[in-house]
Design an enzyme around this catalytic site. Structure first.
Site, PDB file in Angstrom:
ATOM      1  N   HIS A  74      -5.227   7.680  -2.092  1.00 30.39           N
ATOM      2  CA  HIS A  74      -6.129   6.629  -1.618  1.00 30.39           C
ATOM      3  C   HIS A  74      -7.273   6.433  -2.595  1.00 30.39           C
ATOM      4  CE1 HIS A  74      -4.642   6.958   2.769  1.00 30.39           C
ATOM      5  NE2 HIS A  74      -4.069   5.931   2.136  1.00 30.39           N
ATOM      6  N   HIS A 102       0.843  -1.216   0.000  1.00 32.10           N
ATOM      7  CA  HIS A 102       0.000   0.000   0.000  1.00 32.10           C
ATOM      8  C   HIS A 102       0.872   1.258   0.000  1.00 32.10           C
ATOM      9  CE1 HIS A 102      -3.508   2.554   1.424  1.00 32.10           C
ATOM     10  NE2 HIS A 102      -2.496   3.277   1.864  1.00 32.10           N
ATOM     11  N   GLU A 103       1.826   1.318   0.914  1.00 27.66           N
ATOM     12  CA  GLU A 103       2.648   2.538   1.032  1.00 27.66           C
ATOM     13  C   GLU A 103       3.453   2.794  -0.239  1.00 27.66           C
ATOM     14  OE1 GLU A 103       0.801   3.231   4.452  1.00 27.66           O
ATOM     15  OE2 GLU A 103       2.023   4.597   3.263  1.00 27.66           O
ATOM     16  N   HIS A 112       1.694   4.821  -2.705  1.00 26.77           N
ATOM     17  CA  HIS A 112       1.880   6.272  -2.509  1.00 26.77           C
ATOM     18  C   HIS A 112       3.242   6.703  -3.035  1.00 26.77           C
ATOM     19  CE1 HIS A 112      -1.755   6.581  -0.207  1.00 26.77           C
ATOM     20  NE2 HIS A 112      -1.307   5.941   0.850  1.00 26.77           N
TER      21      HIS A 112
END
Lengths: 168, 76
Positions: free
Chosen positions: A129, A119-120, A123
């Protein structure tokens, strides 16, 4: 909600990463492997390639930290915020920080490092998101078996919009 | 008997809690300068596909408690 302001993205597809410290919750080799597999989530569907460096400059610096850790966004102890990352750019851009007050794991206990890292790194590559439930880039953490993990359609479509498909 | 927590003090705490969450994850941006707290709660409820009431209800509170990423949900 889909991407960061101005759609920042890396202008190259060969990126480097560096792990500057480790959590005591897992053997270092398990951390290395979880990070490697988390990057593969994105390199499997785009032309992106990730190379680990140890001493030289890296595009994406990975760090475990507690509370205030120098970026003006202190962590909050166990629970709530698990990690955060910075969108592409020089300096802190692309870096990913993991709250070491969490209990990091490689299974379905506590917080799965592979899932949060994947997930990170979304970014770190320029994705914001998603509000699509089940998307990897959905803000809240939920466990799925890493062994059978497949990047959800919403995430794949968005990252390929930024970097193209694997074949290109 | 234990002193009853005055309802207004609980709601003060709730208001502070939801405001802190919104400031962190749905920060006031240029285009949302003038939104009321109720409107900001609605923005969060829409993002998470909750019932849009503008009030701190149980499902909204539940969502706020979930472990999550520290990056804001709305980008400037």
């Amino acid at each position: 909600y889909k991407t960061f302001p101005g759609n920042p993205r890396w202008k190259r597809t060969h990126l480097t990463y560096k792990i500057v410290n480790y959590t005591p919750d897992l053997p270092q080799k398990k951390v290395d492997d979880a990070i490697r597999r988390a990057f593969m989530v994105w390199s499997d569907v785009t032309p992106l390639q990730f190379r680990r460096v140890f001493k030289t400059h890296a595009d994406i610096v990975i760090r475990f930290a507690r509370r205030e850790h120098g970026d003006g966004q202190p962590f909050d102890g166990r629970g709530a915020v698990l990690a955060h990352a910075f969108y592409p750019g020089e300096g802190i851009g692309g870096d990913a920080h993991f709250d070491d007050d969490e209990r990091w794991s490689e299974v379905n206990q506590e917080v799965n490092l592979f899932l949060v890292a994947a997930h990170e790194f979304g970014h770190s590559l320029g994705l914001g998101h998603s509000n699509v439930r089940g998307a990897l880039m959905y803000p809240s953490y939920s466990y799925v078996n890493p062994a059978t993990f497949r990047l959800p359609e919403d995430d794949r479509r968005r990252i390929q919009k930024l970097y193209g498909t694997k074949s290109s | 008997f234990p002193a009853q927590l005055k309802p207004e003090s609980r709601s003060d705490t709730d208001t502070e809690k939801i405001k802190a969450y919104l400031d962190k994850f749905f920060p006031i941006l240029e285009k949302t300068q003038s939104l009321s707290l109720e409107e900001r709660i609605k923005e969060m409820q829409r993002f998470f596909h909750l019932t849009v009431t503008g009030k701190l209800n149980a499902e909204t509170e539940e969502t706020m408690k979930q472990p999550r990423c520290g990056v804001p949900d709305t980008a400037d």
